[in-house]
Design an enzyme around this catalytic site. Structure first.
Site, short mmCIF file in Angstrom:
data_model
loop_
_atom_site.label_atom_id
_atom_site.label_comp_id
_atom_site.label_asym_id
_atom_site.label_seq_id
_atom_site.Cartn_x
_atom_site.Cartn_y
_atom_site.Cartn_z
N GLY A 1 0.70 -0.78 -0.20
CA GLY A 1 0.09 0.49 -0.08
C GLY A 1 0.83 1.32 0.05
O GLY A 1 2.15 1.34 0.49
N GLY B 1 19.88 -12.91 19.87
CA GLY B 1 21.38 -13.91 19.72
C GLY B 1 21.23 -14.47 20.89
O GLY B 1 22.01 -15.69 21.26
N LEU B 2 20.38 -13.88 22.12
CA LEU B 2 20.89 -15.06 23.28
C LEU B 2 20.05 -16.15 22.32
O LEU B 2 20.31 -17.62 23.30
CB LEU B 2 20.28 -14.53 24.35
CG LEU B 2 21.21 -13.99 25.23
CD1 LEU B 2 21.09 -13.25 25.89
CD2 LEU B 2 21.91 -14.63 25.35
N HIS C 1 -0.35 -22.04 46.42
CA HIS C 1 0.83 -22.49 46.40
C HIS C 1 1.13 -23.36 46.76
O HIS C 1 -0.15 -24.65 46.60
CB HIS C 1 1.44 -22.31 48.41
CG HIS C 1 1.99 -23.68 48.94
ND1 HIS C 1 3.61 -23.09 48.71
CD2 HIS C 1 2.61 -24.20 49.43
CE1 HIS C 1 4.06 -24.00 49.38
NE2 HIS C 1 3.36 -25.04 50.52
#
Length: 585
Positions: free
Chosen positions: A201, A274-275, A549
């Site tokens: 567009g 990159g990591l 928990h």
């Protein structure tokens, strides 16, 4: 490292290129037929049916009236354009990545007749060449890493034999996921009556868009809309001196295909992209060398989190790095025959310091906006020197005169505010809110981000360093509180106690300035903090939240409960008393 010269890294973008989604999409005749067929189910009450990508001005609304006798199903959507409207559509969106898709869905929910102009694949970079396929690779490689960790499994009483994998099978998993999600996005738009026009567009004026594809006379057209949203996304940035061949020197677009697994990979840039690829490659058996331009690895991270990430994601693996150097010249090689040559230059002195030879080189130096060819001059606007479209806080395009261009907006990577897919989607929703007259401003400091390594890293807001700079300027005191995953029962059950969470906040008011997490499922845990920032909750407000928990969420529970604030807690307003209601007989 196999007797080779070790050298490291140039990351011209601090984050190594945050993912987002760029312009993309294809309209097919079958898709249009499906759009009409969806009307049988009462879905979508208006759209324009196109053939060969060219609008035919056939209103689905009229088809709906013919097939239903004018009955309106509760699931249908009322659209405004049409009748006596001066425009073909209420909203036209240029580009259909995650940002454009999110804007389109919200526009339809607001009763706006909507279309999309897409020149490539629905879903953009995120779905097809970014977030989605990379997570599939990380999921598969993460399982491989886990099963190869004999010590970890033996500690839980599990013994496994040799672990192998099928490279093509892993690649197919990523490709299939991207294909499935792309199809889902496209089908969701069609079902809601959103028109998808194929082409690139460009503006004729601030209400008119022409579109087409180079060399295709059968595709294209022109349409009008009351409001127009630019959502064209971004593409990988390749620094000068680096020639991409797609085989031995490549960007993340090529790497996601996983066509081969090099023995030694140099990754230029130690940001998110990159990591994540270092996580994939090392799990599949590669050695990795990061090449980073600045003086530290992972430059966009909070310093303390970066140090812990280095201890967990870099040091224990076949990864080394060079910082403070640029990869100024990269020559492609031939897999298994000729190595890739990388010339390294000192970032400060600009002197050549080394040449290293590796099997492959991944260029992860960030992303640049895909905004060329929009003809912004037709609406009195232009990009900045980096190619981004300037916008106001309401996503309105800013013209050369410094004022908003009427009825034109820009979202996502194209405006450069925050180059993340989900940020683009949030900006798209914000733009639609402003279009319908409900003033809205997105708080970008509330947008979370994550790096999907093993373990994950996530954050919202500022680093501790940024917060302290802000405090020095505005004269307030910064407080920091931390907790460890080692004290969390669920993490210990998984034998995944490595990790920490830290919160940075104003000592006087409890305002949350930033939260960082590294550890198991950090990307999922960050949202309690990001939603708190978005809703202006203070850190003392979060002390009263209840967490199941044993779950990993208790890491944040402990974090917030340990925070100390000088200010007294805000008085809680009493909930309104309920009035008994007696049903009339």
């Amino acid at each position: 490292m196999k007797g080779k010269t070790v050298t490291r890294g140039t990351g011209l973008s601090p984050f190594g290129g945050k993912r987002s989604c760029r312009r993309v999409s294809i309209t097919t005749v079958s898709a249009k037929v499906n759009a009409v067929d969806s009307l049988k189910r009462g879905v979508g009450t208006c759209a324009k049916v196109s053939t060969k990508g060219v609008s035919s001005s056939v209103r689905v609304a009229s088809v709906w009236r013919e097939r239903t006798g004018g009955r309106r199903d509760q699931g249908s959507v009322s659209c405004r354009a049409g009748g006596g409207s001066a425009y073909d559509y209420d909203v036209c969106i240029i580009g259909c990545g995650v940002g454009g898709h999110g804007a389109a869905l919200h526009a339809v929910q607001q009763g706006l007749k909507t279309c999309i102009i897409e020149g490539h694949d629905i879903g953009g970079t995120c779905v097809n060449r970014g977030c989605v396929p990379s997570k599939a690779l990380l999921a598969a490689s993460g399982r491989i890493r886990e099963m190869q960790n004999e010590m970890h499994l033996k500690a839980m009483g599990i013994q496994v034999g040799s672990v192998s994998f099928d490279r093509q099978g892993v690649a197919d998993h990523a490709n299939q996921l991207a294909s499935n999600i792309q199809g889902n996005l496209k089908n969701s738009l069609i079902a809601l009556g959103v028109d998808i026009h194929t082409g690139m567009g460009k503006f004729v004026d601030n209400h008119t868009i022409s579109y087409g594809l180079p060399g295709r006379v059968d595709v294209g057209g022109q349409l009008t809309a009351k409001d127009i949203i630019i959502a064209t996304g971004s593409v990988p940035f390749v620094p000068p001196g680096i020639k991409i061949d797609g085989k031995t020197v490549f960007t993340s677009d090529h790497a996601l295909k996983l066509e081969w697994i090099p023995d030694w990979v140099a990754i230029i840039g130690s940001g998110y992209i990159g990591l994540e690829f270092s996580d994939v490659y090392t799990a599949l058996g590669s050695e990795v060398t990061f090449i980073e331009a600045v003086d530290k690895i992972m430059p966009g991270f909070d310093n303390e989190i970066a140090r812990l990430a280095q201890r967990t994601l870099i040091t224990p693996r076949n990864i080394d790095f060079r910082t403070g150097v640029l990869a100024t010249n990269v020559k492609a090689g031939i897999p298994g025959v000729k190595p890739v040559e990388i010339e390294l230059t000192d970032f400060k002195t600009k002197e050549k310091v080394d040449v290293m030879e590796v099997d492959a080189c991944l260029v992860a130096t960030g992303r640049v906006p895909f905004t060329q060819g929009l003809s912004l001059d037709k609406i009195g606007a232009e990009t900045d020197r980096r190619g981004f479209v300037p916008v106001t806080e309401k996503m309105e395009v800013v013209g050369k005169n410094g004022k908003p261009v009427p009825n034109v907006y820009c979202i996502g990577d194209a405006n450069g505010k925050y180059m993340l897919a989900h940020a683009a989607s949030a900006q798209g929703i914000s733009a639609i809110e402003n279009i319908v007259g409900r003033s809205h401003v997105l708080n970008h400091l509330s947008v979370p981000a994550a790096c999907f390594t093993h373990p994950e890293v996530s954050f919202v807001g500022l680093t501790e360093e940024q917060a302290r700079e802000k405090a020095a300027e505005e004269k307030f005191e910064v407080a920091v509180v931390k907790t460890s995953f080692k004290a969390n029962s669920k993490a210990l059950a998984e034998l995944e106690g490595d990790g920490m969470a830290k919160a940075i906040y104003r000592k006087d008011t409890g305002e949350i300035l930033g939260v960082w997490i590294i550890g198991l499922h950090a990307a999922d845990l960050i949202h309690e903090a990001s939603n708190a920032v978005a809703t202006n909750q203070t850190i003392q407000d979060l002390k009263f939240n209840v967490h199941a928990h044993p779950t990993l969420s208790e890491v944040l529970d402990e974090l917030f409960k340990h925070a100390e604030v000088d200010a007294k807690p805000k008085p809680k307003s009493e909930p309104p008393k309920k009035t008994a209601v007696t049903a009339a007989s």
